[in-house]
Design an enzyme around this catalytic site. Structure first.
Site, PDB file in Angstrom:
ATOM      1  N   GLY A 109     -97.760 -14.236  -6.130  1.00  0.00           N
ATOM      2  CA  GLY A 109     -96.339 -14.393  -7.501  1.00  0.00           C
ATOM      3  C   GLY A 109     -97.144 -13.777  -8.682  1.00  0.00           C
ATOM      4  O   GLY A 109     -98.277 -12.604  -8.486  1.00  0.00           O
TER       5      GLY A 109
ATOM      6  N   VAL B  70    -102.016 -16.767  -2.775  1.00  0.00           N
ATOM      7  CA  VAL B  70    -102.351 -17.384  -1.442  1.00  0.00           C
ATOM      8  C   VAL B  70    -102.745 -17.120  -0.574  1.00  0.00           C
ATOM      9  O   VAL B  70    -101.224 -16.924   0.361  1.00  0.00           O
ATOM     10  CB  VAL B  70    -101.582 -18.444  -2.600  1.00  0.00           C
ATOM     11  CG1 VAL B  70    -101.998 -19.901  -1.641  1.00  0.00           C
ATOM     12  CG2 VAL B  70    -101.476 -19.574  -3.952  1.00  0.00           C
TER      13      VAL B  70
ATOM     14  N   ASP C  59     -96.046 -23.402 -16.480  1.00  0.00           N
ATOM     15  CA  ASP C  59     -95.199 -22.264 -14.988  1.00  0.00           C
ATOM     16  C   ASP C  59     -94.133 -23.716 -14.293  1.00  0.00           C
ATOM     17  O   ASP C  59     -94.359 -23.398 -13.333  1.00  0.00           O
ATOM     18  CB  ASP C  59     -95.731 -21.141 -14.708  1.00  0.00           C
ATOM     19  CG  ASP C  59     -94.553 -20.242 -13.531  1.00  0.00           C
ATOM     20  OD1 ASP C  59     -93.758 -20.094 -14.148  1.00  0.00           O
ATOM     21  OD2 ASP C  59     -95.455 -19.647 -13.033  1.00  0.00           O
TER      22      ASP C  59
END
Length: 390
Positions: free
Chosen positions: A72, A77, A187
């Site tokens: 992202g 991750v 977000d």
């Protein structure tokens, strides 16, 4: 001669290690590591760990691409496996500006103390690198986005989706109302709502999160977030507020009602934005036109109208007119009571037949998100069923 060369080599190696240690120490200080250490010393019961870079390199197999769980704008991750065989999610954050570096340690302290069943738990961090690395609990069943828009979304009952978004609302409400100081996520989107092994919602990804500003004149230099979910007022004023999260949550409500993506690449400007399409339909009293067909067949119009009205309030162009996340969570809790469980509906139908003088219909089957319960008591049940009744 060999001895001299070996001595020079080892001398250079020692100097490089010392330089590296100094660099790591400087990064640690920049990211507020000393503040964090002081906090850990004063609160020995705080379940939080400061990892070394080597520990996380080993846990992620040197951040191997095969370990990537997601990418992202705020970082990548990876799945990590610690020495005690515990699975974790390791996030390498995107580059931080000077303001973020100064506040990072303090914000880590606050996030580390958040303990809510609907928020992903921050377990630790690594600060001796140029860009901080965060270590979260590992949540294994994907995201709400995948549940809504993935291939298997039709197997999930609307009642289950309603329960999941209610849990997400509870998590966000906790951040806004009960964290001290309050935290604005920044977000909110369906792909940042993770699902655990029981398909319980866990709000994740605090890469754009900020502490609620004490000074109402505090502005951000760069508007961050995800297109389709961004609060139009935030884009105009550069002021991120708790009501910005509420707007984004309103878009998630639209996703489960319409089964549509928040933003499309084709069509006119009003057709590309799901929120604009929805608001136009509500204005013209054409809600039925935008609701997904399987949603209309599953639930009553009373419930769907209630959800649509709530979404409309969340999507108000003026933040001051939007409800708080606590009010959203409370309203979702009320609306959930309008959703009839399939087996309850079956009992009602059977009772109605008996009252009318008939026999209850035999052989009924009820689909519960991926498995079926019928007359055969020995029928196998899928252990990965996504149905989770509160």
């Amino acid at each position: 001669m060999v001895i001299i060369m070996a001595t020079i080599f080892w001398g250079q190696l020692i100097c490089q290690k010392r330089k590296l240690s100094k660099v790591k120490l400087e990064y640690f200080r920049q990211h507020g590591g000393m503040i964090l250490f002081d906090k850990l010393k004063s609160e020995k019961g705080l379940a939080f760990k400061v990892f070394s870079e080597d520990e996380l390199i080993h846990a992620t197999n040197n951040f191997d691409n095969s370990r990537i769980l997601g990418r992202g704008g705020n970082g990548t991750v990876y799945k990590g496996i610690l020495k005690d065989q515990m699975s974790v999610a390791v996030k390498r954050c995107a580059l931080a500006d000077e303001r973020q570096k100064k506040e990072f340690g303090q914000e880590i302290i606050i996030l580390s103390q958040i303990n809510h069943k609907n928020i992903v738990k921050l377990l630790g961090c690594c600060l001796e690198v140029e860009v901080p690395i965060l270590v979260y609990e590992f949540v294994l069943n994907g995201t709400l986005f995948e549940l809504i828009h993935g291939k298997n979304h039709l197997k999930i009952s609307f009642n289950t989706l309603l329960r999941i978004i209610h849990e997400a609302a509870e998590g966000l409400s906790f951040l806004h109302s009960y964290a001290s100081p309050p935290i604005i996520h920044g977000d909110v989107k369906s792909s940042n709502i993770l699902l655990d092994n029981n398909y319980m919602a866990k709000v994740s990804d605090f890469g754009t999160s900020i502490l609620a500003p004490s000074d109402k004149e505090q502005f951000v230099t760069i508007v961050q977030g995800t297109c389709g979910y961004l609060d139009p007022e935030y884009m105009q004023t550069c002021q991120l507020t708790d009501k910005s999260d509420v707007y984004s949550f309103g878009v998630i409500l639209l996703e489960i009602l319409t089964d549509q993506l928040p933003l499309k690449l084709e069509g006119s400007e009003t057709q590309r934005s799901l929120s604009l399409v929805f608001l136009c339909a509500m204005k013209n009293n054409n809600l039925d036109d935008v609701l997904a067909s399987h949603v209309k067949s599953e639930e009553s119009m009373e419930l769907l109208s209630g959800l649509a009205d709530l979404a409309k309030e969340c999507l108000d162009m003026h933040g001051i007119n939007r409800p708080s996340m606590k009010e959203v969570a409370d309203e979702l809790n009320k609306l959930r009571k309008l959703s009839v469980h399939p087996w309850l509906q079956l009992d009602m139908e059977a009772n109605a037949e008996i009252l009318l003088g008939g026999e209850p219909t035999s052989g009924h089957e009820i689909e519960l998100s991926g498995y079926t319960i019928g007359e055969n008591e020995n029928q196998p049940i899928n252990p990965r069923s996504s149905y989770y009744a509160k």
